[in-house]
Scaffold this motif. Structure first.
Motif, PDB file in Angstrom:
ATOM      1  N   ILE A 202       0.842  -1.198   0.000  1.00 46.95           N
ATOM      2  CA  ILE A 202       0.000   0.000   0.000  1.00 46.95           C
ATOM      3  C   ILE A 202       0.877   1.249   0.000  1.00 46.95           C
ATOM      4  O   ILE A 202       1.732   1.436   0.864  1.00 46.95           O
ATOM      5  CB  ILE A 202      -0.944   0.002   1.211  1.00 46.95           C
ATOM      6  N   GLY A 203       0.679   2.091  -0.987  1.00 44.15           N
ATOM      7  CA  GLY A 203       1.426   3.333  -1.098  1.00 44.15           C
ATOM      8  C   GLY A 203       2.842   3.190  -1.598  1.00 44.15           C
ATOM      9  O   GLY A 203       3.556   4.192  -1.727  1.00 44.15           O
ATOM     10  N   LYS A 204       3.284   1.963  -1.899  1.00 45.21           N
ATOM     11  CA  LYS A 204       4.687   1.793  -2.284  1.00 45.21           C
ATOM     12  C   LYS A 204       4.881   0.731  -3.373  1.00 45.21           C
ATOM     13  O   LYS A 204       5.992   0.234  -3.557  1.00 45.21           O
ATOM     14  CB  LYS A 204       5.529   1.442  -1.056  1.00 45.21           C
ATOM     15  N   HIS A 205       3.830   0.377  -4.081  1.00 45.10           N
ATOM     16  CA  HIS A 205       3.985  -0.624  -5.131  1.00 45.10           C
ATOM     17  C   HIS A 205       4.815  -0.051  -6.276  1.00 45.10           C
ATOM     18  O   HIS A 205       4.625   1.094  -6.696  1.00 45.10           O
ATOM     19  CB  HIS A 205       2.622  -1.088  -5.630  1.00 45.10           C
ATOM     20  N   LYS A 206       5.724  -0.867  -6.820  1.00 44.19           N
ATOM     21  CA  LYS A 206       6.657  -0.377  -7.840  1.00 44.19           C
ATOM     22  C   LYS A 206       5.993  -0.034  -9.164  1.00 44.19           C
ATOM     23  O   LYS A 206       6.623   0.613 -10.015  1.00 44.19           O
ATOM     24  CB  LYS A 206       7.763  -1.404  -8.072  1.00 44.19           C
ATOM     25  N   HIS A 207       4.736  -0.417  -9.340  1.00 49.00           N
ATOM     26  CA  HIS A 207       4.029  -0.037 -10.565  1.00 49.00           C
ATOM     27  C   HIS A 207       3.417   1.361 -10.476  1.00 49.00           C
ATOM     28  O   HIS A 207       3.008   1.918 -11.496  1.00 49.00           O
ATOM     29  CB  HIS A 207       2.950  -1.053 -10.902  1.00 49.00           C
ATOM     30  N   THR A 208       3.353   1.942  -9.278  1.00 50.72           N
ATOM     31  CA  THR A 208       2.761   3.271  -9.128  1.00 50.72           C
ATOM     32  C   THR A 208       3.527   4.327  -9.913  1.00 50.72           C
ATOM     33  O   THR A 208       2.916   5.097 -10.671  1.00 50.72           O
ATOM     34  CB  THR A 208       2.670   3.654  -7.644  1.00 50.72           C
ATOM     35  N   PRO A 209       4.856   4.437  -9.768  1.00 50.28           N
ATOM     36  CA  PRO A 209       5.563   5.472 -10.549  1.00 50.28           C
ATOM     37  C   PRO A 209       5.496   5.224 -12.049  1.00 50.28           C
ATOM     38  O   PRO A 209       5.563   6.177 -12.836  1.00 50.28           O
ATOM     39  CB  PRO A 209       6.999   5.386 -10.028  1.00 50.28           C
ATOM     40  N   GLU A 210       5.365   3.974 -12.452  1.00 56.84           N
ATOM     41  CA  GLU A 210       5.227   3.660 -13.882  1.00 56.84           C
ATOM     42  C   GLU A 210       3.916   4.220 -14.424  1.00 56.84           C
ATOM     43  O   GLU A 210       3.878   4.826 -15.508  1.00 56.84           O
ATOM     44  CB  GLU A 210       5.289   2.142 -14.061  1.00 56.84           C
ATOM     45  N   ILE A 211       2.833   4.039 -13.667  1.00 60.78           N
ATOM     46  CA  ILE A 211       1.538   4.592 -14.065  1.00 60.78           C
ATOM     47  C   ILE A 211       1.603   6.114 -14.089  1.00 60.78           C
ATOM     48  O   ILE A 211       1.168   6.757 -15.056  1.00 60.78           O
ATOM     49  CB  ILE A 211       0.428   4.114 -13.109  1.00 60.78           C
ATOM     50  N   ASN A 212       2.161   6.699 -13.031  1.00 57.08           N
ATOM     51  CA  ASN A 212       2.258   8.158 -12.961  1.00 57.08           C
ATOM     52  C   ASN A 212       3.088   8.727 -14.108  1.00 57.08           C
ATOM     53  O   ASN A 212       2.732   9.758 -14.700  1.00 57.08           O
ATOM     54  CB  ASN A 212       2.886   8.576 -11.627  1.00 57.08           C
ATOM     55  N   GLN A 213       4.192   8.079 -14.433  1.00 56.98           N
ATOM     56  CA  GLN A 213       5.086   8.576 -15.478  1.00 56.98           C
ATOM     57  C   GLN A 213       4.372   8.627 -16.829  1.00 56.98           C
ATOM     58  O   GLN A 213       4.432   9.633 -17.540  1.00 56.98           O
ATOM     59  CB  GLN A 213       6.319   7.686 -15.578  1.00 56.98           C
ATOM     60  N   PHE A 214       3.668   7.550 -17.183  1.00 57.45           N
ATOM     61  CA  PHE A 214       3.033   7.507 -18.491  1.00 57.45           C
ATOM     62  C   PHE A 214       1.868   8.490 -18.570  1.00 57.45           C
ATOM     63  O   PHE A 214       1.719   9.209 -19.572  1.00 57.45           O
ATOM     64  CB  PHE A 214       2.546   6.090 -18.811  1.00 57.45           C
TER      65      PHE A 214
END
Length: 342
Positions: A202-214
């Motif tokens: 929660i709040g730290k999954h490595k796919h989060t920045p990937e989603i945000n970046q795109f």
């Protein structure tokens, strides 16, 4: 004939690549690399491939001669081999996260190490196939993660049209346990997993920045979503429920047309009709992404439901779709499997 190698041959991603590629009309699997299984027969590990006479070998860059290599490995493996492979003229399709993030500090925060130098990161094309047009002269594909694939395909039309409040995006996603790989973990141990349902990372999954970046690249400014993954006691599948708020009055008919216009020419995206929402079993074993839409015209909020098979569209199927486009083939080649149902 396109000759390929697969690294990480004893994992689920690699086995799915073998399942799909053995029916590809212009691909020959020349190598299956596995450090832990070298010199063993693949049928000794995967009896469902008992008819396949394939031996695991260890990757030796000096000896490799083929057109493309898939890396179905954990993160921080592919980056060690990419410079030498690219210098040999071998195309690389990386199913791990080594080349998805462009910011080295964010990569280190989520993946525990620094990535390769920026010159290598800049060569990588993010392979969200339905949203990526530039495959000319590409040598390195960063295959998207499974959660980002389901989420970004669901949200991209809205971001591109500029119709939603980008500060109010919530992604509530569920995944089957195969996404965790074959390594035994307490979280995926049967007594812990069975008849259980849990959020994680929660709040730290490595796919989060990937989603945000795109999404930020699409919007032209920073976008940050609230993303929470959940583990479901099933083998395959991802269901992403995306909650959005509209910035101006819209109708469900208008939003549905927006999606139809965006994906009408995309053979693996199926937009459901009104009040028809997809389930994971309806895409199992296939490269489809099914999307269902709901718009509350009173509150001007929307719910987008996206389903994929995490091992196919979320990994190996999309990797082959990217390979097809790298080599100028029809993107559907070798990927026309009908979903397995029930």
């Amino acid at each position: 004939m396109i000759e390929v190698g697969i690294v990480g041959g004893s994992g689920y991603g690699a086995i799915e690549l073998i399942r799909l590629l053995q029916h590809h009309p212009v691909v020959h699997i020349k190598y299956v690399f596995s450090h832990s299984k070298q010199n063993e027969s693949i049928k000794g590990t995967f009896s469902h491939l008992y008819h396949k006479d394939i031996m695991f070998t260890e990757l030796d860059i000096a000896e490799v001669e083929c057109d493309a290599i898939f890396f179905a490995t954990p993160s921080n493996v592919c980056k060690k081999f990419v410079p030498d492979l690219l210098n040999k003229g071998i195309k690389v399709i990386d199913l791990s996260g080594d080349f998805r993030l462009q910011d080295p500090e964010i990569y280190r925060q989520y993946y525990g190490e620094y990535p390769l130098a920026q010159k290598w990161l800049k060569q990588a094309v993010y392979g969200l196939a339905e949203q990526q047009d530039n495959y000319q002269d590409v040598q390195l594909i960063a295959n998207p993660g499974c959660f980002p694939t389901a989420s970004l395909l669901a949200l991209s039309p809205l971001i591109k049209a500029g119709v939603i409040d980008e500060e109010q995006i919530i992604i509530d996603a569920k995944t089957g346990v195969s996404g965790a790989g074959r390594t035994i973990k307490q979280q995926t141990h049967f007594p812990e997993l069975n008849e259980n349902f849990q959020a994680y990372a929660i709040g730290k999954h490595k796919h989060t920045p990937e989603i945000n970046q795109f999404l930020s690249q699409l919007a032209g400014h920073e976008v940050k979503v609230r993303f929470t993954p959940h583990l479901v006691p099933m083998t395959r599948g991802i269901l992403a429920t995306c909650y959005v708020s509209f910035k101006r009055p819209v109708t469900e008919e208008a939003i549905r047309k927006l999606y139809q216009d965006e994906y009408d020419s995309k053979p693996f995206i199926r937009i459901r009709s009104s009040n028809n929402f997809p389930a994971t079993k309806e895409v199992s074993g296939s490269n489809f992404c099914d999307i269902g839409l709901y718009v509350d015209e009173t509150s001007q909020t929307g719910i987008i439901i996206s389903v994929i098979d995490n091992l196919v569209k979320g990994a190996s199927g999309q990797a082959i779709q990217n390979m097809n486009r790298l080599f100028g083939l029809n993107e559907q080649t070798g990927l026309n499997q009908t979903p397995v149902y029930p």
